[in-house]
Design an enzyme around this catalytic site. Structure first.
Site, PDB file in Angstrom:
ATOM      1  CD  GLU A  12      -2.749  -1.223   2.504  1.00 40.07           C
ATOM      2  OE1 GLU A  12      -2.588  -0.342   3.372  1.00 40.07           O
ATOM      3  OE2 GLU A  12      -3.580  -2.153   2.634  1.00 40.07           O
ATOM      4  CD  GLU A  18      -3.665  -5.931   3.855  1.00 44.64           C
ATOM      5  OE1 GLU A  18      -4.588  -5.180   4.268  1.00 44.64           O
ATOM      6  OE2 GLU A  18      -2.464  -5.679   4.017  1.00 44.64           O
TER       7      GLU A  18
END
Length: 480
Positions: free
Chosen positions: A312, A416
């Protein structure tokens, strides 16, 4: 029509067939019926597991005896009833297909009848997919970036390539760091073990204390020995400032930049960390070497690792920018750190058990920025995206964007997730994710709750793991 009804209705006991069979003329009626041979489907123009053109508009099923179709129990395609006709021994199903999608044609047990024979054919399902679309073609996927990868690492990667576009592997994260507690809770409510368990080096600064020690590879080892796969990520916590570094005060270590995600945050500067001779560089090199020691334990045990560092990095293109220190000053520095990690872990420490997973940040309308952030197909084995949606939709747009970013040459996964994407929807729409990785709900295994923090219930998780499109640990071959 009266002739056929007069013959078949007295024979099909227990089934309400009046008005149920599709219309036919007296000319369609057979002159006799041989009931000494099994009544079976002998041929279909679409074979199980194959790819067909999306222009195909009729699926034909050839039976061993003359047939009639019970329209009260219709043939379905991905759960939707289809129009069917029949003549002699053949049933014809009209379909409308889309490119790059997976389909399941289902013929119920009380659908196709042997007229004059007082019997139905067995139920059957045919899984197939259509060509085209954006689904990554296994034949186009590039090999591992590390040509010296261990045999087991190659086995895992090749398995993922072979399954690409066919099925999705189930996965779940550890409860905070280095355990199988959350995966164990999933097993307790579904009866199934996830195919992939994920661990996090988030507590690297504390490792060696009595409550956390990453040198204990028991959780990963037990997963691998049971034919499961192992994934590691790294919420890389660094000192908030030099004073914290000098004092080695781990209570003042953080991965989030100051002002993000609560907590103290860190002012750690990646630009300085990439310069030799700085305290920041000294800090990250020591951390990399420490992580390398734990990864080496896994390599010595012949355990491959789906390795997902620097996740991220971009944060949000649309809103507040980077969330973590490794993305704070833009793509250029993140990519340099990625290169440093690879060089230090692979070339210096000789770690050849890593499959390198890049976590892209997808936001609709920002595909160009996402692509610009990507280190490239020559530096990444698999691309993933972290998705926390309020529904179980397929997230097709995200899949398409990541597949396009790699020119269809790298596996695409959900690295995720919160609410699990419905695998049936994913494959119906052509979002052929390689795996999903359910993020843990803290202490779910001891809470007594049957619903996790994202709204996944025990029943909904069980339904996902029982989908014919999902691979669980019990379905895995040995890749040793």
């Amino acid at each position: 029509m009266k002739k056929i009804y007069n013959k078949i209705l007295p024979l099909l006991a227990g089934v309400a067939l009046t008005g149920a069979f599709a219309a036919c003329s007296d000319d369609d009626a057979p002159t006799g019926a041989d009931t000494s041979k099994p009544f079976v489907c002998e041929a279909v123009n679409v074979e199980e597991g194959t790819e067909v053109s999306p222009e195909l508009d009729v699926i034909t099923l050839q039976y061993s005896h003359p047939v009639a179709v019970n329209v009260a129990s219709p043939i379905t395609l991905n759960g939707e009833a289809q129009t069917s006709t029949y003549k002699d021994n053949t049933v014809s199903v009209q379909v409308s297909l889309q490119p790059g999608r997976s389909y399941a044609l289902f013929v119920p047990a009380n659908c196709v009848a042997h007229i004059n024979g007082a019997r139905f054919a067995d139920a059957m399902t045919i899984n197939f997919r259509t060509t085209g679309g954006t689904v990554v073609d296994p034949s186009a996927i590039l090999p591992l970036i590390n040509t010296n990868a261990t045999a087991q690492t190659k086995n895992v990667y090749n398995f993922l390539v072979q399954q690409n576009g066919k099925k999705v592997l189930s996965g779940a994260m550890a409860n905070v760091n280095n355990n199988n507690d959350f995966a164990g809770w999933i097993k307790s409510v579904t009866g199934k073990d996830v195919a992939i368990t994920g661990y996090d080096f988030i507590h690297l600064p504390e490792s060696g204390q009595n409550w956390i020690d990453y040198s204990d590879i028991t959780p990963a080892k037990s997963q691998w020995e049971a034919n499961g796969l192992v994934s590691y990520m790294w919420h890389w916590r660094v000192p908030t400032d030099k004073a914290a570094y000098d004092a080695k005060d781990v209570n003042k270590y953080d991965s989030s930049i100051k002002g993000e995600h609560g907590g103290s945050g860190t002012e750690f500067d990646i630009r300085e960390a990439l310069k030799e001779g700085t305290w920041q560089n000294e800090c990250i090199m020591a951390d990399i070497d420490k992580v390398a020691g734990y990864l080496k334990l896994l390599q010595n045990a012949n355990i491959p690792v789906l390795w997902r560092p620097l996740h991220e990095a971009a944060g949000s293109y649309k809103y507040d920018g980077a969330w973590f220190w490794w993305g704070r000053y833009g793509d250029e520095y993140t990519k340099k750190l990625w290169d440093l990690l690879y060089d230090r872990l692979v070339n210096h420490h000789g770690l050849n058990n890593l499959i390198w997973v890049w976590t892209a940040q997808y936001e609709q309308g920002f595909e160009a920025q996402m692509t610009a952030s990507y280190p490239g197909n020559d530096k990444v084995d698999i691309v993933g995206v972290d998705i926390y949606a309020d529904d179980d939709n397929a997230q097709k747009a995200a899949y398409d964007a990541l597949a396009a970013m790699t020119q269809g040459k790298r596996i695409v996964t959900i690295s995720e997730t919160g609410r699990i994407q419905n695998p049936d929807k994913c494959f119906a729409e052509g979002a052929a994710w390689s795996w999903f990785n359910l993020w843990y709900t803290y202490n779910q295994h001891t809470s007594g709750n049957t619903t996790d923090g994202f709204g996944n219930t025990a029943e909904s998780i069980k339904a996902v793991l029982e989908s014919p499109f999902v691979i669980n640990r019990g379905d895995m071959p040995s890749l040793k």
